[in-house]
Structures are given as structure tokens and as C-alpha cells.
Design a protein around this motif. Sequence first.
Motif, PDB file in Angstrom:
ATOM      1  N   LEU A 274     -12.426  -3.912  -7.125  1.00 29.99           N
ATOM      2  CA  LEU A 274     -12.319  -4.265  -5.714  1.00 29.99           C
ATOM      3  C   LEU A 274     -11.364  -5.436  -5.516  1.00 29.99           C
ATOM      4  N   ILE A 275     -11.481  -6.448  -6.395  1.00 23.93           N
ATOM      5  CA  ILE A 275     -10.601  -7.625  -6.290  1.00 23.93           C
ATOM      6  C   ILE A 275      -9.160  -7.231  -6.599  1.00 23.93           C
ATOM      7  N   SER A 276      -8.968  -6.425  -7.650  1.00 23.03           N
ATOM      8  CA  SER A 276      -7.602  -6.048  -8.028  1.00 23.03           C
ATOM      9  C   SER A 276      -6.936  -5.215  -6.937  1.00 23.03           C
ATOM     10  N   GLN A 277      -7.679  -4.280  -6.332  1.00 22.28           N
ATOM     11  CA  GLN A 277      -7.106  -3.467  -5.264  1.00 22.28           C
ATOM     12  C   GLN A 277      -6.799  -4.309  -4.031  1.00 22.28           C
ATOM     13  N   ALA A 278      -7.652  -5.302  -3.747  1.00 21.51           N
ATOM     14  CA  ALA A 278      -7.406  -6.201  -2.609  1.00 21.51           C
ATOM     15  C   ALA A 278      -6.130  -7.008  -2.826  1.00 21.51           C
ATOM     16  N   ILE A 279      -5.922  -7.466  -4.069  1.00 23.56           N
ATOM     17  CA  ILE A 279      -4.701  -8.221  -4.391  1.00 23.56           C
ATOM     18  C   ILE A 279      -3.479  -7.310  -4.271  1.00 23.56           C
ATOM     19  N   ILE A 280      -3.609  -6.075  -4.744  1.00 19.96           N
ATOM     20  CA  ILE A 280      -2.497  -5.124  -4.673  1.00 19.96           C
ATOM     21  C   ILE A 280      -2.115  -4.853  -3.222  1.00 19.96           C
ATOM     22  N   VAL A 281      -3.115  -4.567  -2.380  1.00 16.68           N
ATOM     23  CA  VAL A 281      -2.849  -4.275  -0.966  1.00 16.68           C
ATOM     24  C   VAL A 281      -2.228  -5.482  -0.271  1.00 16.68           C
ATOM     25  N   THR A 282      -2.747  -6.677  -0.551  1.00 21.16           N
ATOM     26  CA  THR A 282      -2.198  -7.895   0.056  1.00 21.16           C
ATOM     27  C   THR A 282      -0.740  -8.103  -0.359  1.00 21.16           C
ATOM     28  N   THR A 283      -0.451  -7.859  -1.641  1.00 16.38           N
ATOM     29  CA  THR A 283       0.924  -8.014  -2.141  1.00 16.38           C
ATOM     30  C   THR A 283       1.870  -7.015  -1.481  1.00 16.38           C
ATOM     31  N   LEU A 284       1.407  -5.777  -1.317  1.00 13.95           N
ATOM     32  CA  LEU A 284       2.245  -4.757  -0.690  1.00 13.95           C
ATOM     33  C   LEU A 284       2.570  -5.104   0.758  1.00 13.95           C
ATOM     34  N   TRP A 285       1.578  -5.595   1.504  1.00 15.60           N
ATOM     35  CA  TRP A 285       1.834  -5.958   2.899  1.00 15.60           C
ATOM     36  C   TRP A 285       2.707  -7.204   2.994  1.00 15.60           C
TER      37      TRP A 285
ATOM     38  N   PHE B 212       2.991   0.769  -8.438  1.00 12.17           N
ATOM     39  CA  PHE B 212       2.643   1.089  -9.818  1.00 12.17           C
ATOM     40  C   PHE B 212       2.901  -0.106 -10.744  1.00 12.17           C
ATOM     41  N   ILE B 213       3.920  -0.890 -10.443  1.00 10.27           N
ATOM     42  CA  ILE B 213       4.178  -2.088 -11.254  1.00 10.27           C
ATOM     43  C   ILE B 213       3.017  -3.069 -11.121  1.00 10.27           C
ATOM     44  N   ILE B 214       2.609  -3.339  -9.880  1.00  6.88           N
ATOM     45  CA  ILE B 214       1.506  -4.271  -9.650  1.00  6.88           C
ATOM     46  C   ILE B 214       0.211  -3.709 -10.219  1.00  6.88           C
ATOM     47  N   ASN B 215       0.016  -2.405 -10.074  1.00  5.56           N
ATOM     48  CA  ASN B 215      -1.209  -1.766 -10.554  1.00  5.56           C
ATOM     49  C   ASN B 215      -1.352  -1.905 -12.063  1.00  5.56           C
TER      50      ASN B 215
END
Length: 528
Positions: A300-311, A287-290
Motif C-alpha cells: 500500500l505504501i509503495s503504490q502510494a509513493i508510485i502514484v504520488t511520483t507519477l502525478w 515500471f522503473i519506479i515499480n
Amino acid sequence: MMLRIEAPLLPVAIALIVGIVIGEWIKAPIVVFAAMAGILIITLFLRYHPRWQTTTILICVTLFGCIIRQYQENNMKVWWPEYPAEWQAVVIDEPIEKTKTMTVDVLLANCRQKVRCHIAKSNDSQEISVGDGLILTTHIHEIRNKTSNLHHSTTRQDSNKIASDHLKQQNHSKNQNHSTFDYQRFMASRGFTGEAYVRPFDWDWGIVDISHLSRIERLRLRFMTYRSILLKHIQEWKLDKATEGVIKAMTLGDRSDLSPTVKTTYTQAGASHILALSGMHLTIIFFIINLLMNWRKAELISQAIIVTTLWAYALLVGLSPSVTRSAFMISVYALLSVGYRDSAPINTLSFTAIVMLIINPLALYDVSFQLSYVAVCAILLGNSFFKKVIPIEWLMNHRIVKWIWGITLVSLAAQIGTAPLVAYHFGVFNPCALLANFFLIPLATLTIILTILALTTIWFPWLSDLFVMALSFVVKTMNHLLQLVTEIPYSHLNFEPFSVVLTLFIYILMGFAFILYIKYLKMHCIIK
């Protein structure tokens, strides 16, 4: 109110789990494979009988669980040399200081096997850190449960004494938790295939070639090295040991500096889950990153960055089962949100369980894996059927009540869902855990946010120090409040751990009670 649970993968996940469990007793992989092939052929002729076809498919999944369990166990059988040999090893996790030894988890570059080493404590061994290369000249043996079965070279009296002292302490702590604790299975679920006891003069520093390791192993090792650097930064804040230990555990998953007093306080208050990285921690970070990456025109780009950061964070904290499960679920949720599709949370949870168990069937016996999935499943079911018992329109006009109801629902669902499992593993029940969660969740959120701010502003010492002061105050407040909770009469109940049969019986009763409650809601037209 229309409520449905779409989870076609849930029966598949349950069948796979049953197969992995019964695979412990079925030791004939060829027979199992032949049976699965035969049932698959029968399945092809049942396309006009969907119920029977579904049954045969689930039987095949169960047999498949048996096969992958046996395959995993065969892969983990390593024939170690009977005499001491030289091994090139790289440290893959933070060493843990014991009374007479340093527990160091290493990956052998020679054969890519994970080994737990108990190195005699000395000034040099206390300097070992993640990423260091070690040259070990020792005897590695198979991990076993009983000290009498452990076998060492008869000429190594000092090493044997270290081993004996360590295992006495280890078995004593295990027996306090559960009289039937299976240490061998626990280590196997973490991927360890051997154990060694190393004297001070049987190891040395060395440059180890890690080119033979897989890319994932090298990537994980690099991130663990980064974590070690961050842990050193936290040590430079000069906080008291209790505060520092809690911060390291809650943000980077390092529990090595948690004192017995802090562990006891959190356990008795029913807040030990806060110290183990789980879905709650990753959800807060999500939620912080979101909020920071909420680009409407480039979703699409923002969600890709979020998923990459989480992993990346999951790699940083060691890819524990609970963190991996949470990262997996959030990734699926993020990808489905891009296509504006329903995430079907129970189905997503089942899918992540199936994937993780196929990769490592023995992860099923990891306590964190069990508690993580049971807790999330209980929360999802609770939210699906109970959150709208109070009209949403009324809650929207009473925001404070809505917040209290939300925390109560999540905490109560998780506590009820995991209570039998906690009683089985630890023999404890915490009636006041619900009370603790009312202040734990906001304080844990503040702790994670302030830690991130303090670490990302280290180039501005005055600003970083300000965040550290606030962080110290929040954690000390949390520790103090939990201490007050433990002083409440009957805040924690200790008893003999439940048996497997009793635990399963309680879950069956809970399932029947849940079904009856849903029927009651339907009869009174509360849900359809």
C-alpha cells in the motif's frame, strides 16, 4: 479461451461525447435541462424494464454533455476592455521563439485568465522564463480564426505589423496541416480566453501577487518552474541542437527546441508520437519506479509513493491530456492491484475519459486527447482478442518471438486505430511506422532512463558526464535510424485530409470488421 470485455462505462462515455458534440448547435440550456429532468423522472418508472431504463439513462447523459459544454463556453466568454489596460501576469510555460516575436503563455493574476502573448523580439523578451512576473500594458482581444476579425487599436501600427506577420506564418502552417483548422477551438481546449500583441515598450518585469490563484494553479506553476530548471541543466550538457531538442521533448515535454528537420523526419517515419509525452512515456517511468519500490510487505505504501511520483511528473510536464489520462489510468490500476481486483482496462479508460470531459468538455477537441484515447482503446481491444491467437505456452518457450509479437501487436493496433484520425487531422499515412517501432520502443526506454540518471547524478560530474555521453549516442542512433526509414520508398504518403463523414464511416467499417473477426474466432473455437 474465454475472453470478455467488461466495460459498462463505455456507453456512458460515448453518450457524453455525443452530447458535447451536439451541444455546439443546441443553444438552449434551460430547455435541455428541463428535458433531462423529465427523462430522469420517466427513468424512475422504468425499473422493471432495464433495457428501456438504460436507454433513458444514456439519453440523460447525452443531455448532460450538452449542458456542461454550454456551461464551459459561457465561462470562457470574457469581455476584454476595448482599450489598452495594465495587467499583472505570470509566465506559465516555456516561451517559444518565432521569427519576430516571442510566444509567451501567461496567467493574469487580476482575473485568473490564460492569455497567449506575442511579444516583439528583443534582448529582454528572449530572457523571459517560466515563473517570471510581467506587467503588460496592452489590448487583449478574444481569440479568433480570421486575421480580418482581429481588432487592435488603430494607433498601434507596430503592434499590428507584428500581429499580421505572426498570423500569416501561423495560418500558413495551419493550412499545411488542415484547411479547416479551428484555431479558436484549439486554444479554447487548452483553456486560453485571450490573445495579445505586445510592443517592446509595452511590458516590463514586475513582482506579481499570485495569492489569488488557486492552489492547483500555484502548484502547477511551481512544478513548471522546476521543469525550467531541469531544462537549463540539459542545455548545460552542450549537446547538438537536434539531440538536445529530442531529449527535452521526450522527457520533459518541451518541444520548443525541435528543429523543422527533426520534426519532418519523425513525422515521415511515423514516430512523431515519441516526441509528444503520452502513456508510453509514463508507463516506462511507472515500471522503473515499480522496480525500485517493489516492497512486498508494504504494498500500500509503495503504490502510494508510485502514484504520488507519477502525478508529480505529470505536473512537471504540464498536465497534457495524454499524460493526465495515463496518470489517471495507472493510478486506478495501482489502487486496484492493492486490493487484488481486476482493473478492467476498457472500463478504466472510459472512466478517465468521463472525468476529464466533465472537468473540461472542450478537451474533446484537443488532438492529443483524441489520439491518446483512440490509440489506447485500440491497443486494449487488440490485446484482449489477438494476443492469445498464438498459444501462450509456445510463446513462453520462444521469448524472442514473444517480444516481437508483443511489439507488433501493440504497434499495429495503435496504427490501425489512429490511422483514420491522423488522416483527418494531418492528411498523412506512414506504412513504415510499424518497422520504426521495433527500435523506437527500446531506444526511447533507454533515453528516458539515461536522462533520469544524468539529472540525478549532477552532484557527481564525472558520472553524470558518462550518462550524458551514452544518452547522446542513443538519441543520435535513433535519429539516424529514423532518417534511414524516411528514405524507404513510400514510407510516408501525403493526401488531402479526410472529411468528418469519411472518418466516421471508416471507423464504423472497422467496428463491423472487428465484430465479424470475433465471430470467426468463435466459430472456429479459438475463443469462447
